[in-house]
Design a protein around this motif. Structure first.
Motif, short mmCIF file in Angstrom:
data_model
loop_
_atom_site.label_atom_id
_atom_site.label_comp_id
_atom_site.label_asym_id
_atom_site.label_seq_id
_atom_site.Cartn_x
_atom_site.Cartn_y
_atom_site.Cartn_z
N LEU A 40 0.83 -1.20 0.00
CA LEU A 40 0.00 0.00 0.00
C LEU A 40 0.87 1.26 0.00
N ALA A 41 1.87 1.31 0.86
CA ALA A 41 2.74 2.49 0.90
C ALA A 41 3.45 2.67 -0.44
N LEU A 47 2.23 7.68 -6.64
CA LEU A 47 1.36 8.77 -7.06
C LEU A 47 2.11 10.09 -6.98
N GLU A 48 1.86 10.97 -7.92
CA GLU A 48 2.54 12.26 -7.96
C GLU A 48 2.22 13.08 -6.71
N GLY A 49 3.26 13.60 -6.08
CA GLY A 49 3.10 14.51 -4.96
C GLY A 49 3.11 13.89 -3.57
N VAL A 60 -4.97 5.74 7.38
CA VAL A 60 -3.76 5.96 6.59
C VAL A 60 -3.63 7.47 6.46
N SER A 61 -2.52 8.01 6.88
CA SER A 61 -2.27 9.44 6.77
C SER A 61 -1.27 9.64 5.63
N VAL A 62 -1.62 10.53 4.69
CA VAL A 62 -0.75 10.79 3.55
C VAL A 62 -0.31 12.26 3.62
N THR A 63 0.99 12.46 3.48
CA THR A 63 1.55 13.80 3.46
C THR A 63 1.96 14.11 2.02
N ALA A 72 -6.88 18.63 -4.33
CA ALA A 72 -7.95 18.44 -5.32
C ALA A 72 -7.53 17.44 -6.40
N GLN A 73 -6.25 17.46 -6.79
CA GLN A 73 -5.77 16.53 -7.80
C GLN A 73 -5.33 15.19 -7.19
N MET A 74 -4.94 15.18 -5.93
CA MET A 74 -4.36 13.99 -5.33
C MET A 74 -5.37 13.08 -4.64
#
Length: 185
Positions: A40-41, A47-49, A60-63, A72-74
């Motif tokens: 998963l990580a 993914l971009e960004g 799951v925390s995404v930075t 908005a895009q991510m």
């Protein structure tokens, strides 16, 4: 499967709640190389960004990279990656678990008291914001307690205020030997 999202105090981190247990032990990934320990990580880092991934008990925390695309895009690709992972039934970690904080022998009574306070009162509150806080060290001579912030709390603009106004005050109240709390970066 319905995945909720929640903002965190860190404008560069979002919390994704899949409605099920994510990880019994917290895991943080700050590079694509570290992320190879988890399907998963690794998918999220592709993914971009994406600049960081943190697995909490039920989230799951995404930075994101502040210089990259906005939420908005991510958000949609992240939701898709999280959903695909949990629907597939794939394990969270490959070949065991990531290394956690190991204890170096027996803790002193003061350190045990600090860790108990962290686990019972502070970590649950920090987890609500998509992060984690870990004991690093305590200097008995100076009374300085050093802690590590992870997940959404790492790099959050309000983390130093949380440490000083919240954690430091609570530690001083319950553990008078603590004179100051500092963050290890």
């Amino acid at each position: 499967m319905f995945i909720q999202t929640e903002p965190t105090p860190n404008p560069n981190a979002l919390k994704f709640l899949p409605g099920r247990e994510v990880s019994a032990e917290p895991h943080e990934f700050l590079t694509i190389d570290e992320a190879s320990a988890s399907p998963l990580a690794e998918a999220l880092f592709q993914l971009e960004g994406v600049a960081g991934v943190f697995f909490g008990a039920d989230y799951v925390s995404v930075t994101r990279d502040p210089a990259g695309p906005g939420w908005a895009q991510m958000k949609a690709p992240i939701l898709a990656a999280v959903m695909d992972h949990f629907v597939s039934g794939a394990p969270l970690m490959r070949g065991g678990t990531a290394a956690g904080a190991a204890s170096d022998g027996e803790d002193s009574e003061i350190v045990a008291e600090i860790k108990q306070l962290l686990d019972s009162r502070i970590r649950p509150a920090v987890a609500q914001d998509g992060g984690d806080i870990l004991f690093d060290a305590f200097d008995l001579e100076t009374g300085v307690l050093t802690l590590r912030m992870r997940g959404a709390c790492s790099g959050c603009p309000s983390s130093s205020a949380t440490l000083k106004a919240g954690v430091e005050q609570m530690m001083k109240h319950y553990v008078p030997e603590v004179t100051r709390v500092e963050q290890v970066i």
